[in-house]
Design a protein around this motif. Structure first.
Motif, PDB file in Angstrom:
ATOM      1  N   SER A   1       0.793  -1.196   0.008  1.00  0.00           N
ATOM      2  CA  SER A   1       0.053   0.015   0.020  1.00  0.00           C
ATOM      3  C   SER A   1       0.758   1.316   0.082  1.00  0.00           C
ATOM      4  CB  SER A   1      -0.955  -0.021   1.257  1.00  0.00           C
ATOM      5  OG  SER A   1      -1.304   1.357   1.347  1.00  0.00           O
ATOM      6  N   ASP A   2       0.454   2.288  -0.849  1.00  0.00           N
ATOM      7  CA  ASP A   2       1.050   3.528  -0.783  1.00  0.00           C
ATOM      8  C   ASP A   2       0.593   4.178   0.585  1.00  0.00           C
ATOM      9  OD1 ASP A   2       2.360   3.564  -3.168  1.00  0.00           O
ATOM     10  OD2 ASP A   2       0.856   4.630  -4.566  1.00  0.00           O
ATOM     11  N   ILE A   3      -0.297   3.886   1.157  1.00  0.00           N
ATOM     12  CA  ILE A   3      -0.735   4.584   2.424  1.00  0.00           C
ATOM     13  C   ILE A   3       0.035   4.076   3.749  1.00  0.00           C
ATOM     14  CG2 ILE A   3      -2.931   5.261   3.592  1.00  0.00           C
ATOM     15  CD1 ILE A   3      -4.562   5.014   1.149  1.00  0.00           C
ATOM     16  N   SER A   4      -0.283   2.965   3.903  1.00  0.00           N
ATOM     17  CA  SER A   4       0.285   2.282   5.033  1.00  0.00           C
ATOM     18  C   SER A   4       1.538   1.279   4.876  1.00  0.00           C
ATOM     19  CB  SER A   4      -0.755   1.430   5.653  1.00  0.00           C
ATOM     20  OG  SER A   4      -1.026   0.184   4.808  1.00  0.00           O
ATOM     21  N   GLY A   5       1.905   0.818   3.837  1.00  0.00           N
ATOM     22  CA  GLY A   5       2.974   0.082   3.442  1.00  0.00           C
ATOM     23  C   GLY A   5       2.567  -1.483   3.842  1.00  0.00           C
ATOM     24  N   GLU A   6       1.396  -1.568   4.161  1.00  0.00           N
ATOM     25  CA  GLU A   6       0.948  -3.018   4.226  1.00  0.00           C
ATOM     26  C   GLU A   6       0.862  -3.788   2.963  1.00  0.00           C
ATOM     27  OE1 GLU A   6      -2.765  -3.404   6.668  1.00  0.00           O
ATOM     28  OE2 GLU A   6      -2.241  -1.697   8.071  1.00  0.00           O
ATOM     29  N   ARG A   7       0.996  -5.002   3.082  1.00  0.00           N
ATOM     30  CA  ARG A   7       0.714  -5.868   2.044  1.00  0.00           C
ATOM     31  C   ARG A   7      -0.813  -5.775   1.363  1.00  0.00           C
ATOM     32  NH1 ARG A   7       2.501  -7.971  -2.334  1.00  0.00           N
ATOM     33  NH2 ARG A   7       2.595 -10.066  -2.679  1.00  0.00           N
TER      34      ARG A   7
ATOM     35  N   SER B   1      -3.773  -7.765  -0.611  1.00  0.00           N
ATOM     36  CA  SER B   1      -3.954  -9.139  -0.703  1.00  0.00           C
ATOM     37  C   SER B   1      -4.105  -9.628  -2.161  1.00  0.00           C
ATOM     38  CB  SER B   1      -5.471  -9.302  -0.166  1.00  0.00           C
ATOM     39  OG  SER B   1      -6.581  -8.787  -1.130  1.00  0.00           O
ATOM     40  N   THR B   2      -3.260 -10.791  -2.088  1.00  0.00           N
ATOM     41  CA  THR B   2      -3.383 -11.515  -3.597  1.00  0.00           C
ATOM     42  C   THR B   2      -4.453 -11.398  -4.229  1.00  0.00           C
ATOM     43  OG1 THR B   2      -1.399 -12.890  -2.655  1.00  0.00           O
ATOM     44  CG2 THR B   2      -2.471 -13.373  -4.749  1.00  0.00           C
ATOM     45  N   ALA B   3      -5.638 -11.837  -3.629  1.00  0.00           N
ATOM     46  CA  ALA B   3      -7.202 -11.754  -4.246  1.00  0.00           C
ATOM     47  C   ALA B   3      -7.547 -10.353  -4.834  1.00  0.00           C
ATOM     48  CB  ALA B   3      -8.161 -12.105  -3.265  1.00  0.00           C
ATOM     49  N   ARG B   4      -7.088  -9.242  -4.024  1.00  0.00           N
ATOM     50  CA  ARG B   4      -7.311  -7.839  -4.430  1.00  0.00           C
ATOM     51  C   ARG B   4      -6.424  -7.550  -5.838  1.00  0.00           C
ATOM     52  NH1 ARG B   4      -9.508  -3.061  -3.828  1.00  0.00           N
ATOM     53  NH2 ARG B   4      -8.296  -1.175  -3.592  1.00  0.00           N
ATOM     54  N   LEU B   5      -5.168  -7.822  -5.716  1.00  0.00           N
ATOM     55  CA  LEU B   5      -4.357  -7.678  -6.915  1.00  0.00           C
ATOM     56  C   LEU B   5      -4.780  -8.399  -8.112  1.00  0.00           C
ATOM     57  CD1 LEU B   5      -1.003  -7.407  -5.116  1.00  0.00           C
ATOM     58  CD2 LEU B   5      -2.259  -5.497  -5.893  1.00  0.00           C
ATOM     59  N   ASP B   6      -5.162  -9.725  -7.762  1.00  0.00           N
ATOM     60  CA  ASP B   6      -5.676 -10.334  -9.035  1.00  0.00           C
ATOM     61  C   ASP B   6      -6.940  -9.782  -9.616  1.00  0.00           C
ATOM     62  OD1 ASP B   6      -4.002 -12.376  -8.547  1.00  0.00           O
ATOM     63  OD2 ASP B   6      -5.118 -13.789  -7.711  1.00  0.00           O
ATOM     64  N   ALA B   7      -7.704  -9.199  -8.834  1.00  0.00           N
ATOM     65  CA  ALA B   7      -9.015  -8.560  -9.279  1.00  0.00           C
ATOM     66  C   ALA B   7      -8.934  -6.923  -9.949  1.00  0.00           C
ATOM     67  CB  ALA B   7     -10.281  -8.459  -8.107  1.00  0.00           C
ATOM     68  N   LEU B   8      -7.634  -6.464  -9.417  1.00  0.00           N
ATOM     69  CA  LEU B   8      -7.448  -5.212  -9.613  1.00  0.00           C
ATOM     70  C   LEU B   8      -5.994  -4.813  -9.457  1.00  0.00           C
ATOM     71  CD1 LEU B   8      -9.261  -2.344 -10.029  1.00  0.00           C
ATOM     72  CD2 LEU B   8      -8.583  -1.804  -7.677  1.00  0.00           C
ATOM     73  N   PRO B   9      -5.131  -5.558 -10.577  1.00  0.00           N
ATOM     74  CA  PRO B   9      -3.805  -5.273 -10.556  1.00  0.00           C
ATOM     75  C   PRO B   9      -3.223  -3.726 -10.332  1.00  0.00           C
ATOM     76  CG  PRO B   9      -4.581  -6.441 -12.496  1.00  0.00           C
ATOM     77  CD  PRO B   9      -5.699  -6.131 -11.858  1.00  0.00           C
ATOM     78  N   GLU B  10      -3.950  -2.934 -10.616  1.00  0.00           N
ATOM     79  CA  GLU B  10      -3.481  -1.519 -10.335  1.00  0.00           C
ATOM     80  C   GLU B  10      -3.440  -1.053  -9.035  1.00  0.00           C
ATOM     81  OE1 GLU B  10      -7.622  -0.964 -12.412  1.00  0.00           O
ATOM     82  OE2 GLU B  10      -6.055  -2.242 -12.520  1.00  0.00           O
TER      83      GLU B  10
ATOM     84  N   THR C   1      -3.340   0.147  -5.249  1.00  0.00           N
ATOM     85  CA  THR C   1      -2.217   0.919  -4.692  1.00  0.00           C
ATOM     86  C   THR C   1      -2.455   1.076  -3.131  1.00  0.00           C
ATOM     87  OG1 THR C   1      -2.749   2.956  -5.378  1.00  0.00           O
ATOM     88  CG2 THR C   1      -1.134   1.866  -6.574  1.00  0.00           C
ATOM     89  N   SER C   2      -3.615   0.417  -2.758  1.00  0.00           N
ATOM     90  CA  SER C   2      -4.010   0.679  -1.346  1.00  0.00           C
ATOM     91  C   SER C   2      -4.853  -0.740  -1.160  1.00  0.00           C
ATOM     92  CB  SER C   2      -4.719   1.761  -1.016  1.00  0.00           C
ATOM     93  OG  SER C   2      -5.977   1.639  -1.837  1.00  0.00           O
ATOM     94  N   THR C   3      -4.866  -1.044   0.289  1.00  0.00           N
ATOM     95  CA  THR C   3      -5.673  -2.270   0.698  1.00  0.00           C
ATOM     96  C   THR C   3      -7.054  -1.945   0.311  1.00  0.00           C
ATOM     97  OG1 THR C   3      -5.827  -1.519   2.904  1.00  0.00           O
ATOM     98  CG2 THR C   3      -4.046  -2.630   2.618  1.00  0.00           C
ATOM     99  N   LEU C   4      -8.002  -2.955   0.578  1.00  0.00           N
ATOM    100  CA  LEU C   4      -9.445  -2.866   0.280  1.00  0.00           C
ATOM    101  C   LEU C   4      -9.824  -1.889   1.191  1.00  0.00           C
ATOM    102  CD1 LEU C   4     -12.077  -3.478  -1.202  1.00  0.00           C
ATOM    103  CD2 LEU C   4     -12.272  -5.390   0.183  1.00  0.00           C
ATOM    104  N   LEU C   5      -9.574  -2.194   2.709  1.00  0.00           N
ATOM    105  CA  LEU C   5     -10.076  -1.064   3.792  1.00  0.00           C
ATOM    106  C   LEU C   5      -9.601   0.088   3.704  1.00  0.00           C
ATOM    107  CD1 LEU C   5      -9.450  -3.545   6.861  1.00  0.00           C
ATOM    108  CD2 LEU C   5     -11.582  -3.006   5.751  1.00  0.00           C
ATOM    109  N   GLU C   6      -8.335   0.444   2.988  1.00  0.00           N
ATOM    110  CA  GLU C   6      -8.059   2.029   2.752  1.00  0.00           C
ATOM    111  C   GLU C   6      -8.751   2.411   1.791  1.00  0.00           C
ATOM    112  OE1 GLU C   6      -3.287   1.045   4.404  1.00  0.00           O
ATOM    113  OE2 GLU C   6      -3.845   1.193   2.212  1.00  0.00           O
ATOM    114  N   GLN C   7      -9.288   1.775   0.685  1.00  0.00           N
ATOM    115  CA  GLN C   7      -9.697   2.090  -0.373  1.00  0.00           C
ATOM    116  C   GLN C   7     -11.346   2.543   0.018  1.00  0.00           C
ATOM    117  OE1 GLN C   7      -8.893   3.095  -3.641  1.00  0.00           O
ATOM    118  NE2 GLN C   7     -10.933   3.866  -4.052  1.00  0.00           N
TER     119      GLN C   7
END
Length: 67
Positions: A38-44, A46-55, A57-63
């Motif tokens: 994540s650009d916001i927190s630096g947290e990883r 999730s692979t599932a999120r990146l599979d669905a939305l490769p672009e 740059t933040s976690t689902l909760l941050e979004q």
């Protein structure tokens, strides 16, 4: 009706421009070696999120918090 069509086209264009910016950021993150974090927190992100939305740059909760 024509004004509605123009407004719809403008909204789609804005969406496309924003998505292109996200894709470019993700490509820069690959070059930097920070893709998947994540650009916001630096947290990883999730692979599932990146599979669905490769672009992503933040976690689902941050979004969700931004929306």
């Amino acid at each position: 009706q024509k004004l509605d069509m123009l407004e719809t086209s403008r909204n789609l264009l804005r969406h496309d421009i924003a998505r292109l910016a996200q894709i470019n950021r993700a490509l820069r993150k690959i070059e930097e070696g920070t893709y998947g974090y994540s650009d916001i927190s630096g947290e990883r992100i999730s692979t599932a999120r990146l599979d669905a939305l490769p672009e992503a740059t933040s976690t689902l909760l941050e979004q969700q918090a931004r929306e």
